[in-house]
Design a protein around this motif. Structure first.
Motif, PDB file in Angstrom:
ATOM      1  N   ASP A 206       0.828  -1.192   0.000  1.00 47.59           N
ATOM      2  CA  ASP A 206       0.000   0.000   0.000  1.00 47.59           C
ATOM      3  C   ASP A 206       0.867   1.247   0.000  1.00 47.59           C
TER       4      ASP A 206
ATOM      5  N   ILE B 173      -2.652  10.344  -7.550  1.00 52.34           N
ATOM      6  CA  ILE B 173      -3.723   9.345  -7.410  1.00 52.34           C
ATOM      7  C   ILE B 173      -3.996   8.675  -8.749  1.00 52.34           C
TER       8      ILE B 173
ATOM      9  N   TYR C 257      -1.153   6.268  -9.556  1.00 49.45           N
ATOM     10  CA  TYR C 257      -1.213   5.043  -8.754  1.00 49.45           C
ATOM     11  C   TYR C 257      -2.345   4.130  -9.218  1.00 49.45           C
ATOM     12  N   GLU C 258      -3.467   4.721  -9.605  1.00 49.70           N
ATOM     13  CA  GLU C 258      -4.574   3.905 -10.128  1.00 49.70           C
ATOM     14  C   GLU C 258      -4.147   3.185 -11.410  1.00 49.70           C
TER      15      GLU C 258
ATOM     16  N   PHE D 143      -3.293   0.395  -8.167  1.00 45.49           N
ATOM     17  CA  PHE D 143      -3.701   0.683  -6.790  1.00 45.49           C
ATOM     18  C   PHE D 143      -5.129   1.208  -6.780  1.00 45.49           C
ATOM     19  N   ILE D 144      -5.859   0.901  -5.698  1.00 42.87           N
ATOM     20  CA  ILE D 144      -7.200   1.455  -5.511  1.00 42.87           C
ATOM     21  C   ILE D 144      -7.287   2.071  -4.121  1.00 42.87           C
ATOM     22  N   VAL D 145      -8.139   3.079  -3.985  1.00 40.30           N
ATOM     23  CA  VAL D 145      -8.341   3.719  -2.688  1.00 40.30           C
ATOM     24  C   VAL D 145      -9.053   2.734  -1.777  1.00 40.30           C
ATOM     25  N   ASP D 146      -8.456   2.488  -0.632  1.00 43.80           N
ATOM     26  CA  ASP D 146      -9.006   1.533   0.335  1.00 43.80           C
ATOM     27  C   ASP D 146      -9.565   2.240   1.567  1.00 43.80           C
TER      28      ASP D 146
ATOM     29  N   THR E 197      -9.744   6.442   3.664  1.00 45.22           N
ATOM     30  CA  THR E 197      -9.432   7.868   3.694  1.00 45.22           C
ATOM     31  C   THR E 197      -9.487   8.307   5.145  1.00 45.22           C
TER      32      THR E 197
ATOM     33  N   HIS F 126      -5.489   9.386   1.410  1.00 41.14           N
ATOM     34  CA  HIS F 126      -6.032   8.108   0.968  1.00 41.14           C
ATOM     35  C   HIS F 126      -4.962   7.063   1.253  1.00 41.14           C
TER      36      HIS F 126
ATOM     37  N   MET G  60      -3.968   3.720  -0.434  1.00 39.26           N
ATOM     38  CA  MET G  60      -4.239   3.004  -1.672  1.00 39.26           C
ATOM     39  C   MET G  60      -3.531   1.653  -1.611  1.00 39.26           C
TER      40      MET G  60
END
Length: 172
Positions: free
Chosen positions: A127, A138, A141-142, A146-149, A151, A164, A166
């Protein structure tokens, strides 16, 4: 300073980037990097202070255990990575040379660092944390998987800020 605008010295390809242990000379160079606003909060303290106070890569043991340099094919420093160990997780910290930011190489740069994290600790999840206003990072990273897990707000040297977390899932 290196002129990264010359394509002879840098190409946007994973094969042109390598990771190696961070040398003291690389650590000194990173302390000299100057980012434009609003990214200037990523400046590091001067090298003599980093070394004197043993801050992050100014601590030789921490530098050896957690930090790596990312070099181009000409063996020039283009970025760095931190592989921070947490139980069952490798938390990434990364920084790209200011002259290379916004030039479309961040996704390959992040993928390279992610692959190194997998190599170092294959059973760990991976992460990273990113300030919620840093849309450029962001998106990068996407694209790197990576995804936002989560916040949350946490304290920074400038005061509380929203981040965030991620998590890496797979390379798209």
């Amino acid at each position: 300073m290196t002129n990264f605008s010359d394509e002879l010295y840098y190409k946007r390809s994973l094969v042109d980037m390598t990771i190696q242990p961070m040398e003291m000379e690389h650590a000194k160079q990173i302390c000299e990097w100057q980012y434009e606003s609003p990214y200037d909060l990523y400046h590091w303290p001067p090298w003599d202070i980093m070394q004197q106070d043993e801050i992050e890569f100014g601590d030789p043991v921490l530098r050896r255990m957690q930090y790596a340099s990312v070099l181009n094919r000409g063996q020039e420093l283009i970025g760095f990575a931190q592989f921070f160990p947490i139980v069952g997780v490798t938390r990434l910290g990364l920084g790209l040379h200011p002259a290379l930011c916004g030039r479309g190489i961040g996704t390959d740069f992040t993928r390279l660092i992610t692959r190194e994290a997998i190599h170092r600790a294959p059973k760990n999840s991976i992460d990273l944390e990113v300030l919620t206003w840093n849309v450029r990072a962001i998106r990068t990273y996407e694209r790197a998987g990576f995804i936002v897990d989560d916040t949350y707000v946490r304290q920074t040297p400038e005061g509380p800020a929203e981040f965030h977390c991620m998590v890496y899932h797979s390379s798209p």
